[in-house]
Write a protein that holds these residues in place. Structure first.
Motif, mmCIF file in Angstrom:
data_model
loop_
_atom_site.group_PDB
_atom_site.id
_atom_site.type_symbol
_atom_site.label_atom_id
_atom_site.label_comp_id
_atom_site.label_asym_id
_atom_site.label_seq_id
_atom_site.Cartn_x
_atom_site.Cartn_y
_atom_site.Cartn_z
ATOM 1 N N GLY A 1 0.822 -1.207 0.000
ATOM 2 C CA GLY A 1 0.000 0.000 0.000
ATOM 3 C C GLY A 1 0.846 1.242 0.000
ATOM 4 N N SER A 2 2.005 1.173 0.598
ATOM 5 C CA SER A 2 3.011 2.241 0.616
ATOM 6 C C SER A 2 4.351 1.540 0.772
ATOM 7 C CB SER A 2 2.819 3.172 1.821
ATOM 8 O OG SER A 2 1.643 3.914 1.698
ATOM 9 N N ALA A 3 5.416 2.279 0.510
ATOM 10 C CA ALA A 3 6.735 1.651 0.622
ATOM 11 C C ALA A 3 7.005 1.249 2.065
ATOM 12 C CB ALA A 3 7.802 2.619 0.127
ATOM 13 N N HIS B 1 7.006 -7.722 0.795
ATOM 14 C CA HIS B 1 6.727 -6.303 0.546
ATOM 15 C C HIS B 1 6.043 -6.228 -0.816
ATOM 16 C CE1 HIS B 1 8.560 -2.038 -0.260
ATOM 17 N NE2 HIS B 1 7.264 -2.019 -0.145
ATOM 18 N N ALA B 2 4.768 -5.889 -0.817
ATOM 19 C CA ALA B 2 3.985 -5.977 -2.052
ATOM 20 C C ALA B 2 3.644 -4.607 -2.618
ATOM 21 C CB ALA B 2 2.699 -6.742 -1.774
ATOM 22 N N GLY C 1 0.904 -2.872 -5.351
ATOM 23 C CA GLY C 1 -0.287 -3.130 -6.159
ATOM 24 C C GLY C 1 -1.223 -1.954 -6.074
ATOM 25 N N MET C 2 -2.334 -2.087 -6.747
ATOM 26 C CA MET C 2 -3.309 -1.002 -6.805
ATOM 27 C C MET C 2 -4.707 -1.613 -6.856
ATOM 28 S SD MET C 2 -1.752 0.968 -10.091
ATOM 29 C CE MET C 2 -2.682 2.462 -9.809
ATOM 30 N N THR C 3 -5.701 -0.806 -6.542
ATOM 31 C CA THR C 3 -7.079 -1.255 -6.711
ATOM 32 C C THR C 3 -7.257 -1.752 -8.148
ATOM 33 O OG1 THR C 3 -7.706 0.433 -5.130
ATOM 34 C CG2 THR C 3 -9.476 -0.493 -6.470
ATOM 35 N N GLN D 1 10.201 -3.137 -4.446
ATOM 36 C CA GLN D 1 8.816 -3.612 -4.521
ATOM 37 C C GLN D 1 8.701 -5.036 -5.057
ATOM 38 O OE1 GLN D 1 9.721 -0.483 -4.693
ATOM 39 N NE2 GLN D 1 8.317 0.477 -3.238
ATOM 40 N N ASP E 1 2.705 5.402 -11.216
ATOM 41 C CA ASP E 1 3.916 5.255 -10.397
ATOM 42 C C ASP E 1 5.136 5.352 -11.301
ATOM 43 O OD1 ASP E 1 2.811 4.845 -7.815
ATOM 44 O OD2 ASP E 1 2.178 2.853 -8.451
ATOM 45 N N LYS F 1 1.161 10.694 -10.459
ATOM 46 C CA LYS F 1 -0.172 11.118 -10.030
ATOM 47 C C LYS F 1 -0.049 12.037 -8.818
ATOM 48 C CE LYS F 1 -0.520 6.461 -8.192
ATOM 49 N NZ LYS F 1 -1.068 5.142 -8.412
ATOM 50 N N LYS G 1 -0.418 9.644 0.001
ATOM 51 C CA LYS G 1 -1.007 8.471 0.652
ATOM 52 C C LYS G 1 -0.656 8.465 2.129
ATOM 53 C CE LYS G 1 -2.476 4.004 -0.732
ATOM 54 N NZ LYS G 1 -2.186 2.724 -1.356
ATOM 55 N N TRP H 1 -5.948 7.860 0.477
ATOM 56 C CA TRP H 1 -5.528 8.888 -0.472
ATOM 57 C C TRP H 1 -5.992 10.289 -0.092
ATOM 58 C CZ3 TRP H 1 -1.752 7.688 -3.373
ATOM 59 C CH2 TRP H 1 -1.651 6.441 -3.992
HETATM 60 P P1 AMP Z 1 -4.562 1.813 -3.973
HETATM 61 O O1 AMP Z 1 -5.247 1.715 -5.281
HETATM 62 O O2 AMP Z 1 -5.261 2.683 -3.001
HETATM 63 O O3 AMP Z 1 -4.287 0.451 -3.445
HETATM 64 O O4 AMP Z 1 -3.145 2.522 -4.185
HETATM 65 C C1 AMP Z 1 -2.200 2.039 -5.087
HETATM 66 C C2 AMP Z 1 -0.973 2.899 -5.036
HETATM 67 O O5 AMP Z 1 -0.354 2.831 -3.751
HETATM 68 C C3 AMP Z 1 0.104 2.515 -6.008
HETATM 69 O O6 AMP Z 1 -0.126 2.986 -7.310
HETATM 70 C C4 AMP Z 1 1.338 3.163 -5.364
HETATM 71 O O7 AMP Z 1 1.393 4.548 -5.646
HETATM 72 C C5 AMP Z 1 1.065 2.981 -3.880
HETATM 73 N N1 AMP Z 1 1.721 1.752 -3.410
HETATM 74 C C6 AMP Z 1 1.171 0.551 -3.227
HETATM 75 N N2 AMP Z 1 2.073 -0.335 -2.761
HETATM 76 C C7 AMP Z 1 3.240 0.307 -2.664
HETATM 77 C C8 AMP Z 1 4.573 -0.056 -2.253
HETATM 78 N N3 AMP Z 1 4.868 -1.277 -1.822
HETATM 79 N N4 AMP Z 1 5.521 0.890 -2.299
HETATM 80 C C9 AMP Z 1 5.245 2.150 -2.709
HETATM 81 N N5 AMP Z 1 4.022 2.567 -3.091
HETATM 82 C C10 AMP Z 1 3.028 1.655 -3.071
#
Ligand code: AMP
Length: 542
Positions: A302-304, A322-323, A325-327, A357, A417, A434, A438, A443
């Motif tokens: 979700g974040s680094a 450490h994953a 991903g995005m919605t 990542q 990203d 974008k 976060k 967001w």
């Molecule tokens: P969401 O759709 O709310 O799950 O947000 C997705 C976004 O969260 C991604 O496009 C990244 O900008 C950020 N994100 C998700 N995982 C990571 C990660 N492991 N490291 C850095 N940013 C991440």
């Protein structure tokens, strides 16, 4: 027809529909427990067989309400087994499960529920104030059902209690939609990502594989990631495929989580860095407390994930996944899977790998393209960074009700990203294009903060950027140039913003500057600004 079947191959028709997941879990792992810990400390225990029976009863109850395949069924709830039952109950009737994030603010809640045209809303009593407030603004919602109380709506248990569970799941196409998740973007309205049975099933199969979450029937999973966030990273579906025991907590407090993990012998847990930080803080500030020894795998995304946190968990003997991903990616894109040379690496080198990542599992393709020329695919040289694109069977093609596809030629989806790919395929994120911040996994739109700020009579120009924050990963910092001969204090500006945006969006600090950097085309250069404030320490700013 006979002829055609031969040309297609001669295996059985077994549609990739997610109801197979719960059937499998109930049949093969029926007595594997599902534990819910409620806010008042009480607990409810059921199992996969129980979840399936209740989901079938919910399917019957939905049919009785006249809910048809394709209808949207919303939930506004924390993590618990009744919420899990609803996932399968909603898809069981052929419906589309829409998990609503209660942290959104009213205009967003109004937009997404109307856009989704939800017909049913299932909610926790905790969120009853939202329901009361939003009811008049949600004309499509015909039925309200409360998970844990008979006030102010029909109690979930009574509702499904009127049914016997002797029913069949709806049978449709494997490409039918099954779930809808909204993502709030930079500006404008949130966008809906419509998952399919097939995409969800393939995602679940990938999720349980060793390089991803590595779950099987011995696993005891405590998903801290909310069920309303990016499909809870697909865990409710994947967990059924694995037959894992699930432990749910309605409260994400370090003490509660540690206690639950110890009592239920949790082996695997998943959440954003902020919740892991809270857990570690609890461990550090309570004598005799330790990282629960049963824990084997930490999924963090979700974040680094900060390097120090990775190191801490690895030193405690845990596997860190450490994953990224995005919605839009269901949400698994990459995971910090071990590399082929893992065993030859020093501990420090291993931490370095995990701080990136990671690599995509089978089913996801990634590439980076030039930021100025999206046709130019960049080499995987570990130095050249560009816009990260992704494609695969569980990646979005078109947002819900959109007129056009969200992908470019070759089905590539631009993630917003920025990163680089190392020669061994490891992705390393470096920035984002974008304009969002976060904070604790949620967001905040920089653009909306800036629009609100420039509405103040003393503000000439404003830019909101995300700056690293030890607790929330990022918090907004507002950089402001005031109009000549005008003055405004930080406190005044914050109070102004609080009238225009959600309270948790209000920047933690305002930095007054003489000028804000611009790009050649006259836009605010967020890249330069982020660089300028990279080492920023929060309490130093007036
Ligand atoms: P969401 O759709 O709310 O799950 O947000 C997705 C976004 O969260 C991604 O496009 C990244 O900008 C950020 N994100 C998700 N995982 C990571 C990660 N492991 N490291 C850095 N940013 C991440």
């Amino acid at each position: 027809m006979q002829q055609l079947r031969q040309t297609l191959g001669a295996m059985q028709d077994w549609k990739l529909r997610v109801t197979h997941l719960i059937d499998h879990a109930a049949r093969e792992h029926g007595s594997r427990e599902i534990v819910s810990r409620w806010a008042d400390g009480s607990e409810t225990r059921t199992d996969w067989a129980g979840v399936r029976h209740d989901a079938l009863r919910m399917t019957q109850a939905l049919r009785r309400l006249g809910i048809k395949p394709g209808d949207r069924i919303a939930t506004l709830a924390m993590n618990h087994h009744r919420h899990l039952v609803s996932w399968y109950g909603a898809v069981g009737v052929g419906g589309i499960l829409h998990t609503v994030n209660p942290r959104l603010f009213d205009d967003q809640l109004e937009f997404i529920v109307n856009h989704a045209e939800d017909r049913v809303m299932l909610f926790d009593k905790l969120w009853a104030p939202i329901i009361e407030r939003m009811k008049p603004r949600w004309p499509t919602v015909e039925h309200y059902i409360c998970y844990d109380s008979s006030e102010p709506a029909l109690h979930f248990e009574e509702w499904i209690g009127a049914e016997d569970g002797i029913a069949e799941w709806h049978d449709g196409d494997e490409r039918d939609p099954c779930m809808l998740c909204y993502t709030s973007g930079t500006t404008g309205n949130p966008k809906g990502v419509l998952y399919e049975h097939r995409s969800t099933m393939l995602h679940a199969l990938s999720a349980i594989s060793p390089p991803v979450f590595g779950m099987d029937c011995r696993s005891v999973m405590l998903p801290i990631v909310p069920m309303f966030h990016a499909a809870s990273w697909g865990l409710p579906w994947a967990g059924a495929a694995a037959g894992a025991k699930f432990v749910y907590s309605a409260v994400n407090d370090g003490a509660v989580l540690c206690d639950l993990m110890n009592r239920e012998k949790v082996t695997c847990s998943a959440g954003v860095p902020t919740v892991w930080l809270a857990l570690l803080q609890h461990v550090d500030t309570h004598n005799g407390s330790e990282i629960p020894p049963s824990l084997q795998t930490i999924v963090c995304g979700g974040s680094a994930m900060p390097r120090a946190m990775i190191e801490r968990f690895m030193r405690a003997g845990l596997r860190v996944a450490h994953a990224w991903g995005m919605t839009e990616t269901s949400p698994i894109g990459t995971t910090g899977a071990e590399t082929a040379n893992w065993n030859e690496l020093t501990f420090d080198e291993q931490v370095t790998v995990k701080a990136m990542q990671g690599r995509p599992p089978f089913g996801v393709e990634i590439r980076c393209v030039d930021l100025g020329d999206p046709e130019k695919v960049l080499p995987r040289d570990g130095v050249t960074s560009g816009a990260l694109q992704v494609r695969g069977p569980w990646i979005v093609k078109r947002y819900f009700k959109a007129d056009a596809d969200a992908v470019v030629a070759g089905q590539w989806f631009d993630t917003g990203d920025v990163g680089l790919i190392h020669p061994d395929g490891t992705l390393q994120l470096t920035d984002r294009t974008k304009d969002v911040i976060k904070s604790g996994g949620e967001w905040i739109s920089s653009v909306e903060l800036e629009n609100a700020a420039v509405g103040h009579p003393a503000v000439a120009e404003a830019a909101a950027i995300g700056v690293y924050h030890p607790k929330w990963d990022e918090r907004p910092l507002l950089v402001v140039v005031t109009k000549p001969d005008q003055q405004v204090s930080q406190a005044e500006l914050k109070a102004w913003l609080a009238q225009h945006v959600a309270k948790w969006w209000v920047p933690d600090a305002v930095a007054f500057v003489d000028q804000i950097p611009h790009t050649g085309t006259g836009k605010i250069s967020k890249k330069d600004l982020r660089e300028q404030f990279r080492e920023y320490v929060w309490d130093q700013v007036a």
